[in-house]
Design a protein around this motif. Structure first.
Motif, short mmCIF file in Angstrom:
data_model
loop_
_atom_site.label_atom_id
_atom_site.label_comp_id
_atom_site.label_asym_id
_atom_site.label_seq_id
_atom_site.Cartn_x
_atom_site.Cartn_y
_atom_site.Cartn_z
N ARG A 198 4.25 17.36 1.48
CA ARG A 198 3.38 18.15 0.98
C ARG A 198 2.08 18.17 1.86
O ARG A 198 1.64 17.37 2.50
CB ARG A 198 2.65 17.24 -0.17
N ILE A 207 -1.66 4.64 4.21
CA ILE A 207 -0.46 5.14 3.61
C ILE A 207 -0.35 5.78 2.35
O ILE A 207 0.58 6.16 1.70
CB ILE A 207 0.75 4.16 3.85
N LEU A 208 -1.56 5.66 1.81
CA LEU A 208 -1.67 6.19 0.31
C LEU A 208 -1.44 7.57 0.08
O LEU A 208 -0.93 8.20 -0.86
CB LEU A 208 -3.32 5.79 -0.10
N GLU A 289 -6.35 4.32 -8.13
CA GLU A 289 -5.54 5.53 -7.58
C GLU A 289 -4.15 5.27 -7.96
O GLU A 289 -3.62 4.20 -8.31
CB GLU A 289 -5.75 5.52 -6.17
N GLU A 290 -3.36 6.52 -8.24
CA GLU A 290 -2.07 6.45 -8.78
C GLU A 290 -1.08 5.80 -7.74
O GLU A 290 -1.01 6.14 -6.65
CB GLU A 290 -1.71 8.01 -9.14
N LEU A 291 -0.36 4.90 -8.61
CA LEU A 291 0.85 4.32 -7.90
C LEU A 291 2.15 5.08 -8.17
O LEU A 291 2.91 5.49 -7.29
CB LEU A 291 1.01 2.91 -8.25
N MET A 292 2.14 5.60 -9.39
CA MET A 292 3.17 6.34 -9.80
C MET A 292 3.17 7.07 -11.14
O MET A 292 1.77 7.04 -11.74
CB MET A 292 4.49 5.46 -10.19
P1 ATP Z 1 -1.90 12.79 -6.39
O1 ATP Z 1 -2.42 13.05 -7.58
O2 ATP Z 1 -2.32 11.52 -6.09
O3 ATP Z 1 -1.78 13.85 -5.52
P2 ATP Z 1 0.72 13.40 -7.81
O4 ATP Z 1 0.36 13.24 -9.03
O5 ATP Z 1 0.72 14.75 -7.29
O6 ATP Z 1 -0.34 12.57 -6.74
P3 ATP Z 1 3.33 13.21 -8.17
O7 ATP Z 1 3.98 14.58 -8.03
O8 ATP Z 1 3.30 12.47 -9.57
O9 ATP Z 1 2.11 12.72 -7.29
O10 ATP Z 1 4.58 12.05 -7.16
C1 ATP Z 1 4.94 10.85 -7.77
C2 ATP Z 1 4.75 9.86 -6.71
O11 ATP Z 1 4.77 10.17 -5.36
C3 ATP Z 1 3.01 9.56 -6.92
O12 ATP Z 1 2.67 8.81 -7.57
C4 ATP Z 1 3.01 8.91 -5.59
O13 ATP Z 1 3.28 7.57 -5.56
C5 ATP Z 1 3.90 9.40 -4.52
N1 ATP Z 1 3.07 10.47 -3.76
C6 ATP Z 1 2.65 11.85 -4.14
N2 ATP Z 1 2.09 12.39 -3.31
C7 ATP Z 1 1.75 11.46 -2.02
C8 ATP Z 1 1.30 11.62 -0.73
N3 ATP Z 1 0.85 12.64 -0.43
N4 ATP Z 1 1.44 10.47 -0.11
C9 ATP Z 1 1.97 9.40 -0.44
N5 ATP Z 1 2.65 9.29 -1.64
C10 ATP Z 1 2.64 10.30 -2.31
#
Ligand code: ATP
Length: 477
Positions: A198, A207-208, A289-292
């Motif tokens: 992305r 690495i977050l 912050e979101e883990l999953m």
């Molecule tokens: P965020 O709101 O933090 O951008 P998201 O809701 O878009 O995340 P999802 O599309 O639900 O993320 O993706 C599922 C999982 O993939 C996330 O919970 C996270 O663990 C991981 N993830 C998503 N984007 C990233 C990123 N740019 N870097 C690392 N891990 C990621």
């Protein structure tokens, strides 16, 4: 006591070979990280634990590994071409590019219109220079573009392709393949681990949030006989238990019900599991912050990729698909598009949470503070370090190396004689090795070694003949 902040882990990770800044010889890439000898082991152990938990230990989940580059139309019909956007804001003063929803906003600024209004009234500041001269948010598509084939012109639309921004679509387009090949009946799930890409506007926090990352996603297909909003909770519970079983403190995990207006285009309900990645922040609500995420995607994806569904005027919604991804239920003789619950987790965010939670410090008899990484032994990169007490004694060295070789087929073991025993113990504690095995003069007599426990620093004597079994028993999750 978990790590006080992410920076503590960044420096430990670099010093001890878990994660290095990528492309450092050219000044670094900012948002990219390379996993070193210990980091790759930790990632692999997390992925294996996940795979074992879902694909092996349950009877209703199959695994796959689909392509990173899929047909462009997959991303058209999944809705990503039209809607996989983040709101982009520019600072006119310092030229930073910012993500509107990550700016310091009042809690009641929920929609993009709210944010636009605040920016227009100059009530939002650039986090980099403090200016309130910001542009209004505009959509920025986060998919990485590429071109397929040698003949592709610069902007030849037929050659356009994307690196996948999620692994999920590779599962949906293979739903029927897996279901028929494996003779599956609903309910069942398909799991996949792999890289996603992305073009994040503001990557950061180690690495977050990176532009290239790894996901562990599972699509669980169920009958569309009810609104399965409660199935989300079931999977949330299962994942909470799983994270705790991997070693995360329950108090560092929290649930977040995603508000309706923030749901992704495919989701009817999403609950995020949040981790306390920022314990140093004063305000409690800013620590998470979101883990999953666990999303109820209904039949959105299977329907969108199918050839048969028609709109109100009777026209096919998908003009390009050659297949119908519906399911025929033998028992009821009904055909339908299954509904889907999707738990989507990030490998990298899981690894970061595990490193932060495992971090601890302990003071020894001499008053020296040591870092101990209390990783669950199943996840530790190295399970046992074999240390000779006298490295100038060939018999002891020979015996220690032979023990390392004999353990290696059953568990990851290393041999180290590059320091005094105190230093060797400290090094292993810092990388989370659950057992240090010392070979001493006595070992030559009694064919036994000392096994030291990482967490208690207690030692016990174990016969070499029983060592592999002894360690394996103690390593069981
Ligand atoms: P965020 O709101 O933090 O951008 P998201 O809701 O878009 O995340 P999802 O599309 O639900 O993320 O993706 C599922 C999982 O993939 C996330 O919970 C996270 O663990 C991981 N993830 C998503 N984007 C990233 C990123 N740019 N870097 C690392 N891990 C990621």
């Amino acid at each position: 006591m978990p790590a006080p902040n992410i920076d503590t882990i960044v420096s430990l990770a670099k010093r001890r070979g878990f994660v290095f800044p990528s492309s450092e010889v050219y000044g670094g890439l900012g948002s990219a990280w390379d996993y070193g000898p210990l980091g790759v082991e930790l990632c692999n152990n997390v992925k294996q634990a996940w795979w074992r938990w879902l694909v092996y230990e349950r009877d209703d989940i199959e695994g796959i590994d689909s392509s990173i580059i899929l047909h462009r139309l997959v991303w058209k019909y999944s809705g990503h071409e039209a809607t996989f956007h983040d709101p982009l804001v520019d600072c006119r003063e310092c030229k930073s590019r910012l993500r509107a929803d990550k700016l310091d906003l009042p809690a009641d600024a929920v929609t993009e219109d709210d944010v636009s209004e605040l920016i227009r009234k100059k009530l939002v500041k650039c986090p980099n220079c403090g200016s309130n001269d910001l542009t209004e948010p505009r959509p920025f598509n986060m998919m990485f573009r590429t071109k397929l084939g040698a003949a592709a012109e610069e902007d030849d639309p037929t050659a356009l392709a994307y690196l996948r921004p999620e692994t999920a679509q590779g599962i949906f387009i293979n739903f029927l393949n897996v279901q028929t090949a494996m003779r599956r009946k609903i309910p069942f799930g398909i799991a996949q681990i792999g890289k996603s890409f992305r073009n994040e506007i503001t990557p950061g926090n180690f690495i977050l949030r990176t532009r290239e990352f790894e996901q562990m996603e599972m699509e669980y297909f169920v009958k569309p006989d009810a609104e399965h909003l409660n199935l989300v909770e079931e999977w949330v519970e299962l994942y909470m238990e799983w994270f705790v079983s991997l070693g995360l403190e329950r108090s560092n995990l929290q649930l977040h019900e995603v508000p309706q207006e923030e749901l992704a285009h495919y989701s009817k309900r999403t609950v995020d599991i949040m981790y306390r990645y920022f314990p140093e922040r004063d305000e409690e609500e800013r620590q998470w912050e979101e883990l999953m995420g666990i999303a109820y995607r209904t039949d959105f994806d299977l329907r969108s990729h199918s050839s048969k569904p028609v709109d109100a005027e009777g026209n096919r919604v998908n003009q390009d698909s050659t297949e119908d991804l519906s399911y025929f239920d033998e028992a009821t003789k009904q055909r339908f598009y299954p509904h889907v619950i999707e738990p989507a987790a990030g490998v990298n965010r899981t690894v970061l949470a595990l490193l932060m939670d495992a971090y601890s410090e302990k003071t020894n008899d001499k008053g020296e503070t040591r870092v101990i990484l209390k990783l669950s032994p199943q996840l530790s990169p190295i399970k046992a370090a074999i240390l000779p007490l006298a490295k100038n004694k060939p018999e002891i060295v020979g015996m220690a190396k032979a023990i390392k070789r004999s353990l290696q087929p059953v568990l990851r073991a290393v041999y180290d004689d590059t320091g005094g025993i105190g230093k060797l113990y400290a090094r292993q504690d810092e990388i989370g090795t659950p057992f240090c095995i010392t070979v001493d003069h006595q070992s030559l007599e009694d064919e036994a070694v000392t096994v030291r426990d990482r967490d208690t620093w207690e030692q016990e004597r174990v016969n070499i003949a029983d060592l592999a079994e002894h360690l394996q028993k103690r390593l069981k999750p």
